[in-house]
Design an enzyme around this catalytic site. Structure first.
Site, short mmCIF file in Angstrom:
data_model
loop_
_atom_site.label_atom_id
_atom_site.label_comp_id
_atom_site.label_asym_id
_atom_site.label_seq_id
_atom_site.Cartn_x
_atom_site.Cartn_y
_atom_site.Cartn_z
N LEU A 58 0.44 -1.25 0.53
CA LEU A 58 0.03 -0.13 0.34
C LEU A 58 0.29 1.50 0.27
CD1 LEU A 58 -2.92 -0.74 2.32
CD2 LEU A 58 -2.83 -1.54 0.55
N GLY A 73 1.33 -5.26 1.07
CA GLY A 73 -0.26 -5.00 0.75
C GLY A 73 0.51 -6.02 -0.34
N ASN A 101 4.90 -8.46 6.17
CA ASN A 101 5.95 -8.15 7.37
C ASN A 101 5.73 -6.47 8.45
OD1 ASN A 101 5.92 -6.71 4.99
ND2 ASN A 101 8.49 -6.14 5.06
N GLU A 102 4.49 -6.09 8.50
CA GLU A 102 3.41 -4.85 9.14
C GLU A 102 4.52 -4.76 10.29
OE1 GLU A 102 0.60 -5.68 6.59
OE2 GLU A 102 2.24 -6.82 7.37
#
Length: 303
Positions: free
Chosen positions: A109, A154, A178-179
């Site tokens: 994103l 995303g 991998n946020e």
């Protein structure tokens, strides 16, 4: 491991957040069957290109938003419009999604749609992310992701919405949600999609550690279904589509709906709350500061 080469330029939320068309009817009734079978249509927006071959019933969507196919509001809107048109054309049975950009499928994103923007803009952006997921995950078409480059956050979510994933066998590429590497929590429907793909325990480890997998690792856990040489990704996707097309549509579609409807319904019944939670989170001063620092880091890398 979280900051891979594909993030050297434009960010992609889940690129923070990460490392964070048309197929309309062509008047078939006025043409001979032979002419209809040979007819091809092409639709191009600034961000995507869709080619549909009525002979095979298969469309190819190429993401072409340089440099890294960041999922911006404009990009997501184009994708949703294209998907809706394809779904309306009953002669379109399958869709292959791939990238025209070198070395990257999608970096996730677009941070620029979340940094320094009004709450109203952030809400509109997040609604578009939801809509993209709902249209892909609930599509009646056979969907195959031809992952010809890195696909963090995303981008990984987009590939997981598809029925089948083929990835380039290049150890320099990576894929995963991998946020947490950047202090971000993947939304519940990101988590649910990954659980449905690789199972609960693998997802728990992957999300807590913010893991990015090499193609070989992704194949091992079932995040992708097949690895092929980079120059064979699209041709292999086309060949694989033939096998899926051999299954009667109604049986496949009902089975797909049976498997995915509970996950879709969960987001559908919580869309407004999910949007509100996202806006409340992303507009926090601390998060905006982190986004700003991340953008500065990317600028320095580019320089």
């Amino acid at each position: 491991m979280a900051l891979r080469a594909c993030l050297r330029t434009k960010p992609g939320l889940t690129g923070l957040l990460s490392q964070l068309s048309s197929c309309s009817s062509h008047g078939a009734a006025r043409m001979s069957p032979a002419l209809v079978a040979q007819r091809r249509s092409s639709s191009t927006s600034q961000k995507i290109k869709v080619d549909f071959d009525q002979r095979t019933g298969v469309a190819v969507m190429r993401m072409q938003s340089p440099p890294v196919n960041s999922l911006s509001l404009e990009f997501l809107t184009d994708v949703c419009i294209a998907l809706e048109k394809l779904e309306m054309d009953k002669s379109c049975r399958g869709l292959i999604v791939t990238s025209s950009q070198p070395k990257v499928f999608s970096a996730g994103l677009d941070i620029l749609d979340m940094y320094g923007k009004s709450p109203e803009h952030c809400a509109e952006f997040w609604k578009a992310v939801q809509e993209m997921w709902l249209k892909f995950y609930g599509s009646n078409m056979i969907t195959i992701a031809a992952v010809n480059g890195s696909s963090p956050a995303g981008g990984c979510l987009l590939s997981m919405t598809c029925d089948y994933r083929i990835m380039a066998d290049n150890p320099r590429y990576s894929i995963g949600l991998n946020e947490t590497q950047l202090g971000i929590v993947a939304p519940f429907w990101f988590k649910d999609t990954m659980v449905n793909t690789v199972g609960h325990r693998t997802t728990e480890m992957a999300l807590q550690l913010g893991l990015l997998y090499s193609p070989a690792e992704a194949l091992k856990i079932g995040l992708v279904d097949r690895l092929v040489p980079e120059d064979q990704v699209l041709t292999t996707a086309t060949e694989t589509m033939t096998k899926w097309l051999a299954i009667p549509d109604h049986a496949r579609q009902l089975t797909k709906s049976m498997m995915r409807k509970p996950t879709i319904d969960k987001l559908t019944s919580n869309r407004e709350a999910d949007i509100n939670n996202f806006v409340k989170f992303i507009t926090k001063d601390s998060i905006q500061k982190s986004l700003g620092m991340y953008l500065e880091m990317l600028k320095r890398r580019k320089a």
